[in-house]
Design an enzyme around this catalytic site. Structure first.
Site, short mmCIF file in Angstrom:
data_model
loop_
_atom_site.label_atom_id
_atom_site.label_comp_id
_atom_site.label_asym_id
_atom_site.label_seq_id
_atom_site.Cartn_x
_atom_site.Cartn_y
_atom_site.Cartn_z
N GLU A 1 28.25 40.87 -1.78
CA GLU A 1 29.03 41.67 -2.73
C GLU A 1 28.56 43.13 -2.78
OE1 GLU A 1 28.57 39.62 -6.48
OE2 GLU A 1 28.26 37.74 -5.41
N HIS B 1 33.34 41.36 -5.29
CA HIS B 1 32.60 40.09 -5.37
C HIS B 1 33.08 39.15 -4.24
CE1 HIS B 1 30.79 36.48 -7.03
NE2 HIS B 1 30.35 37.11 -8.08
O1 TA6 Z 1 27.48 37.92 -8.29
C1 TA6 Z 1 26.66 36.85 -8.66
C2 TA6 Z 1 27.03 36.44 -10.07
O2 TA6 Z 1 26.77 37.47 -11.00
C3 TA6 Z 1 26.25 35.15 -10.40
O3 TA6 Z 1 25.23 35.41 -11.34
C4 TA6 Z 1 27.35 34.22 -10.94
O4 TA6 Z 1 27.52 34.42 -12.33
C5 TA6 Z 1 28.55 34.70 -10.11
O5 TA6 Z 1 28.44 36.12 -10.16
C6 TA6 Z 1 29.90 34.17 -10.52
O6 TA6 Z 1 30.28 34.70 -11.73
P1 TA6 Z 1 31.68 34.18 -12.39
O7 TA6 Z 1 31.81 34.93 -13.67
O8 TA6 Z 1 32.77 34.49 -11.41
O9 TA6 Z 1 31.52 32.68 -12.55
#
Ligand code: TA6
Length: 284
Positions: A250, A147
């Site tokens: 990501e 991520h």
């Molecule tokens: O990767 C994108 C995502 O899935 C968004 O939908 C948002 O939820 C982001 O990840 C961040 O997630 P987190 O659980 O780290 O706040």
């Protein structure tokens, strides 16, 4: 501070600097020619069990809600990994099912994940390689993502190489769409899962002439995310205006891998930073 938060520092042959923590096996800094390539929120809570907002959270055994664990992005990014070895430009960390007993009901499998982080074979690059092994007797399903939070000026950075590709739009209930744009420059919340994306995605920051190339190995998908203002304000561990300084690119697998007993799955990403004269960034 929790000792899992203590820093592991790696140095590359051309002065690249990587900083990571045992907690989450979380890379929180990648500096190339004195400039930070990763975004970490000033409000990041470097305190278990909260995940660190920024850097490269490891999403395992699931990306988002694409799995059986009732915690978005799984639990690997909230766990204390073991530092197996570290030598100057390389670190190896591992996490096993017995290290996260609290999740055994939600994810009843025996497994081991090993992550290797190193300065890249290429100058200005960081390589991350992950190996997931099924140590159980049953087939083990999982999804996965690096991520990655890139530190760029979101208002004038462009994410390239995604035109014509199908994506799930998470801002509209995962509706499937096709990207019609030559590139992406966020101007509102963007949360897209490109199911089959090229293995090299370039982010160009014209204002500075910097390019960040995210290369993925054995990860078919890529997620592009910027929360924009409203979502950033709603995140307690993100400054209200910090959305302006980041874009997530990501590498991911969002359709579950079904790993058979004693099978291993290997994937990776590399982040390469290049610097050109502003406005003179050559094609990828
Ligand atoms: O990767 C994108 C995502 O899935 C968004 O939908 C948002 O939820 C982001 O990840 C961040 O997630 P987190 O659980 O780290 O706040």
């Amino acid at each position: 501070m929790d000792e899992a938060m203590s820093l592991v520092r790696l140095r590359g042959k051309d002065g690249e600097k990587i900083t990571l923590r045992r907690y989450g096996a979380h890379v929180t800094s990648f500096v190339v020619k004195g400039r930070e390539a990763l975004f970490v929120s000033e409000r990041a809570a470097f305190q278990p069990p909260k995940a660190i907002r920024g850097g490269v959270p490891i999403c395992f055994p699931q990306f988002s809600d694409l799995g059986s664990v009732p915690q978005s992005h799984g639990f690997a990014r909230n766990a204390k990994w073991k530092l197996v070895e570290t030598h100057g430009d390389r670190a190896v960390l591992s996490l096993k099912h017995e290290d996260v007993q609290e999740w055994r009901e939600a994810y009843p499998h025996q497994w081991e994940v090993v992550l290797e982080v190193s300065t890249g074979k290429k100058s200005g690059a960081m390589d991350m390689k992950v190996r997931v092994t099924n140590r159980g007797k049953e087939t083990m399903p999982f999804t996965f993502a690096f991520h990655t939070y890139l530190r760029v000026d979101a208002c004038c950075a462009r994410v390239e190489n995604l035109k014509g590709l199908q994506y799930w739009d998470n801002t509209e209930n995962r509706e499937t769409k096709v990207d019609q744009e030559n590139h992406i420059t966020p101007s509102s919340e963007i949360d897209r899962v490109y199911l089959h994306a090229p293995d090299a995605i370039r982010v160009v920051e014209d204002s500075s002439g910097r390019q960040i190339i995210v290369r993925k190995q054995n990860l078919p998908s890529v997620v592009v995310w910027n929360p924009w203002r409203k979502k950033a304000v709603a995140l307690p561990d993100m400054g209200d205006l910090e959305y302006r300084g980041m874009i997530c690119v990501e590498p991911a697998v969002v359709e579950p891998i079904q790993l058979k007993p004693e099978e291993s799955w290997v994937a990776g990403q590399s982040i390469e930073v290049r610097q050109f004269e502003p406005g003179k960034a050559p094609a990828l």
